[in-house]
Structures are given as structure tokens and as C-alpha cells.
Design a protein around this motif. Sequence first.
Motif, PDB file in Angstrom:
ATOM      1  N   LEU A  38       0.815  -1.217   0.000  1.00 23.91           N
ATOM      2  CA  LEU A  38       0.000   0.000   0.000  1.00 23.91           C
ATOM      3  C   LEU A  38       0.843   1.259   0.000  1.00 23.91           C
ATOM      4  CD1 LEU A  38      -2.950   1.008   0.152  1.00 23.91           C
ATOM      5  CD2 LEU A  38      -2.686   1.071   2.649  1.00 23.91           C
ATOM      6  N   MET A  39       2.012   1.210   0.648  1.00 22.82           N
ATOM      7  CA  MET A  39       2.820   2.423   0.766  1.00 22.82           C
ATOM      8  C   MET A  39       3.638   2.720  -0.484  1.00 22.82           C
ATOM      9  SD  MET A  39       3.665   2.326   4.839  1.00 22.82           S
ATOM     10  CE  MET A  39       4.809   3.687   4.831  1.00 22.82           C
ATOM     11  N   PHE A  40       3.376   1.974  -1.548  1.00 21.37           N
ATOM     12  CA  PHE A  40       3.862   2.351  -2.875  1.00 21.37           C
ATOM     13  C   PHE A  40       2.764   3.021  -3.702  1.00 21.37           C
ATOM     14  CE2 PHE A  40       7.139  -0.732  -1.822  1.00 21.37           C
ATOM     15  CZ  PHE A  40       8.277  -0.181  -2.380  1.00 21.37           C
ATOM     16  N   GLU A  41       1.580   3.164  -3.118  1.00 27.47           N
ATOM     17  CA  GLU A  41       0.463   3.767  -3.837  1.00 27.47           C
ATOM     18  C   GLU A  41       0.695   5.243  -4.127  1.00 27.47           C
ATOM     19  OE1 GLU A  41      -2.985   2.981  -4.923  1.00 27.47           O
ATOM     20  OE2 GLU A  41      -1.876   1.149  -5.252  1.00 27.47           O
ATOM     21  N   GLY A  42       1.421   5.923  -3.253  1.00 27.02           N
ATOM     22  CA  GLY A  42       1.649   7.348  -3.438  1.00 27.02           C
ATOM     23  C   GLY A  42       1.420   8.104  -2.142  1.00 27.02           C
ATOM     24  N   SER A  43       1.446   9.417  -2.226  1.00 24.43           N
ATOM     25  CA  SER A  43       1.257  10.269  -1.056  1.00 24.43           C
ATOM     26  C   SER A  43       0.547  11.538  -1.498  1.00 24.43           C
ATOM     27  CB  SER A  43       2.619  10.610  -0.430  1.00 24.43           C
ATOM     28  OG  SER A  43       3.316  11.534  -1.254  1.00 24.43           O
ATOM     29  N   GLU A  44       0.479  12.486  -0.599  1.00 25.13           N
ATOM     30  CA  GLU A  44      -0.158  13.754  -0.957  1.00 25.13           C
ATOM     31  C   GLU A  44       0.569  14.451  -2.103  1.00 25.13           C
ATOM     32  OE1 GLU A  44      -0.746  16.358   2.309  1.00 25.13           O
ATOM     33  OE2 GLU A  44      -1.945  14.938   3.469  1.00 25.13           O
ATOM     34  N   ASN A  45       1.880  14.220  -2.203  1.00 20.71           N
ATOM     35  CA  ASN A  45       2.671  14.911  -3.230  1.00 20.71           C
ATOM     36  C   ASN A  45       3.261  13.977  -4.286  1.00 20.71           C
ATOM     37  OD1 ASN A  45       2.524  17.610  -2.018  1.00 20.71           O
ATOM     38  ND2 ASN A  45       3.703  16.693  -0.356  1.00 20.71           N
ATOM     39  N   ILE A  46       2.932  12.698  -4.210  1.00 21.28           N
ATOM     40  CA  ILE A  46       3.384  11.734  -5.220  1.00 21.28           C
ATOM     41  C   ILE A  46       2.146  11.055  -5.783  1.00 21.28           C
ATOM     42  CG2 ILE A  46       4.733   9.638  -5.670  1.00 21.28           C
ATOM     43  CD1 ILE A  46       6.569  10.420  -3.374  1.00 21.28           C
ATOM     44  N   ASP A  47       1.956  11.181  -7.079  1.00 19.56           N
ATOM     45  CA  ASP A  47       0.763  10.619  -7.712  1.00 19.56           C
ATOM     46  C   ASP A  47       0.731   9.104  -7.565  1.00 19.56           C
ATOM     47  OD1 ASP A  47      -0.074  13.120  -8.496  1.00 19.56           O
ATOM     48  OD2 ASP A  47       0.829  12.967 -10.501  1.00 19.56           O
ATOM     49  N   ARG A  48      -0.468   8.582  -7.568  1.00 17.96           N
ATOM     50  CA  ARG A  48      -0.667   7.151  -7.400  1.00 17.96           C
ATOM     51  C   ARG A  48       0.134   6.355  -8.437  1.00 17.96           C
ATOM     52  NH1 ARG A  48      -4.533   5.149  -4.427  1.00 17.96           N
ATOM     53  NH2 ARG A  48      -5.771   7.052  -4.610  1.00 17.96           N
ATOM     54  N   GLY A  49       0.890   5.376  -7.944  1.00 14.88           N
ATOM     55  CA  GLY A  49       1.637   4.497  -8.835  1.00 14.88           C
ATOM     56  C   GLY A  49       2.915   5.068  -9.402  1.00 14.88           C
ATOM     57  N   GLN A  50       3.388   6.223  -8.900  1.00 18.69           N
ATOM     58  CA  GLN A  50       4.557   6.867  -9.485  1.00 18.69           C
ATOM     59  C   GLN A  50       5.871   6.580  -8.752  1.00 18.69           C
ATOM     60  OE1 GLN A  50       4.773   8.713 -12.451  1.00 18.69           O
ATOM     61  NE2 GLN A  50       2.852   7.563 -12.579  1.00 18.69           N
ATOM     62  N   TYR A  51       5.815   5.866  -7.638  1.00 19.87           N
ATOM     63  CA  TYR A  51       7.049   5.600  -6.888  1.00 19.87           C
ATOM     64  C   TYR A  51       8.104   4.941  -7.761  1.00 19.87           C
ATOM     65  CZ  TYR A  51       6.281   6.843  -1.995  1.00 19.87           C
ATOM     66  OH  TYR A  51       6.136   7.536  -0.822  1.00 19.87           O
ATOM     67  N   MET A  52       7.723   3.875  -8.414  1.00 23.82           N
ATOM     68  CA  MET A  52       8.683   3.107  -9.205  1.00 23.82           C
ATOM     69  C   MET A  52       9.220   3.942 -10.362  1.00 23.82           C
ATOM     70  SD  MET A  52       8.129  -0.667 -10.852  1.00 23.82           S
ATOM     71  CE  MET A  52       9.490  -1.590 -11.559  1.00 23.82           C
ATOM     72  N   ALA A  53       8.335   4.644 -11.072  1.00 20.88           N
ATOM     73  CA  ALA A  53       8.750   5.431 -12.232  1.00 20.88           C
ATOM     74  C   ALA A  53       9.729   6.532 -11.845  1.00 20.88           C
ATOM     75  CB  ALA A  53       7.520   6.027 -12.920  1.00 20.88           C
ATOM     76  N   MET A  54       9.491   7.175 -10.720  1.00 21.78           N
ATOM     77  CA  MET A  54      10.360   8.279 -10.300  1.00 21.78           C
ATOM     78  C   MET A  54      11.778   7.781 -10.003  1.00 21.78           C
ATOM     79  SD  MET A  54       7.716  10.392  -7.858  1.00 21.78           S
ATOM     80  CE  MET A  54       8.903  11.638  -7.407  1.00 21.78           C
ATOM     81  N   VAL A  55      11.884   6.655  -9.348  1.00 24.07           N
ATOM     82  CA  VAL A  55      13.203   6.121  -9.030  1.00 24.07           C
ATOM     83  C   VAL A  55      13.901   5.606 -10.283  1.00 24.07           C
ATOM     84  CG1 VAL A  55      14.421   4.298  -7.767  1.00 24.07           C
ATOM     85  CG2 VAL A  55      12.603   5.586  -6.640  1.00 24.07           C
ATOM     86  N   GLU A  56      13.174   4.904 -11.125  1.00 24.32           N
ATOM     87  CA  GLU A  56      13.780   4.374 -12.353  1.00 24.32           C
ATOM     88  C   GLU A  56      14.216   5.499 -13.284  1.00 24.32           C
ATOM     89  OE1 GLU A  56      11.020   1.596 -14.011  1.00 24.32           O
ATOM     90  OE2 GLU A  56      11.764  -0.062 -12.749  1.00 24.32           O
ATOM     91  N   ASN A  57      13.437   6.565 -13.360  1.00 24.96           N
ATOM     92  CA  ASN A  57      13.814   7.700 -14.210  1.00 24.96           C
ATOM     93  C   ASN A  57      15.071   8.392 -13.702  1.00 24.96           C
ATOM     94  OD1 ASN A  57      11.633   7.287 -15.901  1.00 24.96           O
ATOM     95  ND2 ASN A  57      10.312   8.776 -14.876  1.00 24.96           N
ATOM     96  N   ALA A  58      15.366   8.222 -12.405  1.00 31.65           N
ATOM     97  CA  ALA A  58      16.582   8.797 -11.827  1.00 31.65           C
ATOM     98  C   ALA A  58      17.756   7.825 -11.907  1.00 31.65           C
ATOM     99  CB  ALA A  58      16.336   9.191 -10.373  1.00 31.65           C
TER     100      ALA A  58
END
Length: 444
Positions: free
Chosen positions: A78-98
Motif C-alpha cells: 500500500l505504501m507504494f500507492e503514493g502520497s499527498e505529493n506523489i501521484d498514485r503508482g509513481q514511486y517506481m517510475a520516479m526512481v527508475e527515471n533517476a
Amino acid sequence: MKRKFLTGLLICASGFTAMAQTKSSEIKFTEYDLPNGLHVILSPDHSTPNVAVSVLYHVGSKNEEKGRTGFAHFFEHLMFEGSENIDRGQYMAMVENAGGALNANTSFDRTYYYELLPSNQVALGLWMEAERMKHAKVDETGVETQRKVVQEEKRQRIDNQPYGTIGENVFALAFKEHPYHNMPIGTFEDLNNAKIDEFRDFYHTFYVPNNATLSIAGDINIDSTKQMIEKYFAGIPKGTKEIPRPTVVEPKQTEERRKTVYDNIQLPAVIEAYHIPEQGTEDYYALSMLTTLLSGGESARLPKALVDKQQIAVAASSIPFPTEDPGLFLTFAIANMGVNVDTLEQAMDAEINRVKTEPISDREFQKLRNQIESNFVQQNSTVAGRAESLADYHVYYGDANLINTELNRYMKVTKDDIQRVAKQYLTKDNRVVLHYLPKSAQPK
């Protein structure tokens, strides 16, 4: 997302998470606490331009209430779903893009998240973990999505996997009172019956700075990293709820417990599980060395005797589970075609009895010590391994410097100690035995 889970039998449970302390290999680190209770460990290593940012929450399946199993593992998702400032499902994409990677895992005793990043992206990892800690999305949409994900995972990894239910059957049979009775993945019934307010209460109870350890290893500057940690984490409020810690003590087992399971398999299997002390005790170190003696490589005693010489098994091994409370030491073997489970069990017992009755040779003992030292070095040869080890040692033992000194505890174990713990703990009255048989063998 590819993650590892401690939900089946073949859990990586060697428990070897340190290395010898010498002038050349000593792992340097700095640790301190923020006012909100967050414990911080920083370990600089400038050999490669990489960094591991990790957060260990001291919550696992043993912290769950009866009838609400699977929450800690559920929150891993569930804690990969996102946060108030991270859109749903974007955790993986943000790290991979970096240019990085991320993962998480859950056990009986903890939940662990980490990002592996180029060192110039350490701020990204810190910000993302702070977001997860401060205001993760715990809403109906995420909960319903992850309910389906976890249920599908259980079907694929456990229910429909040959031998996949070994873990849940072993622990349910071995533990009558302690919450180790339940595997981390929990049950469909409990997760389906849980309400959104129960999930939110679990989040606000356990995923707070005073129940977390932030461990960073790699190409970092201590001063600038401290400033970033202050920026992202200092404003997160300390948790206000009491953090439940189970105090249940499993009653001493006084007679053997047995169970037969008919599974969708071709080859039978025998699993024996013995109650043992918790990790960090003197006897646990001896038992850890015993498991390396029995199954540390193809030439170890169990595979050599059962697979190579007698050819009655296709695989044989042993695992001591490193748990915060007293746990289990498993031996298991999968029978060769046409081999009866009783024959296989007798052969397994014969190897256990050989440890009890025959002295370990000096040559075998030296090989054993060499293997353990090699495992230590390998575990901490990466920034990811060091970050995890430091967090584990702080949380479980209150001493992160065990990363530099724990090998000495193993080296103090003698041949007599290994024989003694085999005699003391690997007894029939102290074990459960499971026979896994093909469904075709089930009585009509």
C-alpha cells in the motif's frame, strides 16, 4: 514491481549480516536521533557513486491483532500507492527515471523499504521516504487495489505453488500461542473483512518516526546529508499511539506434532521444524553454524548424504529462521522418485543424530568457519547490504556496531557447542513433522 517476500519456506534465513573487524574492513558509520524519535545511521563509502536509502519500520506480522493478519505485508504494498505529493503508482517510475531501483520486504518482525540511487539523487530517496512516512495514501482506492494484488500474490506464490504452503503449515503447527503462528501474508478473510479505519489506525500506529530507522550507506557527505534529513524528516510529528509489542511466550512443546498435507506435487517431501532461541543468543550462533554444517553448499552433510550418496532425495537443506522472539530451525528434503517419506525421514534423522554422536573433524570445522566469514564479507560488500545490516543491528540488538564485531561471536562457537545445541534442541519432543504427499495418494 518485483519484491521479495518472507511468505514461503525458502526464506533467505542465514542470519549472517556482519563482517570481521579489522583496520582495513571496519565499516564506519555515524548515528543519531531526531527529536521526533527517528533513528538515523549514515555510513559513507566513496568507492562507487551509488547510495542506498532505506527505512526499517519495527513492525511485522507478529504485531498484528488476532483476526487482522496480513496488515504489515499489506502495507508493504500500500505504501507504494503514493502520497499527498506523489501521484498514485509513481514511486517506481520516479526512481527508475533517476537511474535507480527500489524494493521492499516484510517479515514476522519488520518492514523494510529501500531505494538504490546514483549518489547525486540521495535527496530524491529521502524525500520519497519522508512522503511515505508523513502522509502515504491510505484511501479506499488504494486499499481495494492492493487487496486484489495481495490475494493474487498469495494464489501464485503460495496456494498454487508446489510446496508453497509449507511455511504456513509449519508455523501454524509449531506455534499455538505466539503470533508467529501466522505467516506475514495473512489470510484472505482477514484482509477482506478489514475496514478503511483499521488500515488508517495501523498506519498511524506503526509507520511513525519513533518506530523507524533511516539507514543510508554509500557515496554521501555526512554534513550535507544531515541537512537534507533535517529538511525532510524533522517536521514529521512523533507518533502519539502506543506501539504494541507482543509479550506472549510460546509454551514449551513437550511432544512431537505431526501432520500430513496432500498437495499438487509429484515428489513427496519431509519437513522437520524444531523450536530454538531467538537471534542474538549464544545458542542461536551455534545453531546458525550447525545449519551451515548441514546444508552450506553441495558438499554439506544433508545434500551429500541424501542426494549424492543415498540418492533418496533431489534436494535437502536446513534453515534457522532469524526471528526477534524464539523461532524455528527447519530441515527439509524432497524425495527422489519412488522413495517413501518414512525412509526419507529416517535418513534425515540419521544425519541429525550423527551431529549429536560423532565429533566434527578439525578440517570440516575450519571449512565451516571459512564459509561463515565469507558470508559476512559478501553480505556487506554492497551499499544495500550495509544499510540493511546497520538498521537490523540497531533495531534488533540496540548496537549497530555489531556489523563490525558480530563475527567474533560466531568465532567463539566451538565444535562442542554445535554438538550441544543439536542434542538440546533437535529432539523429537521439540519438533513438528510434516509429510507432503501428492494429492493422488490421498485416501478416498
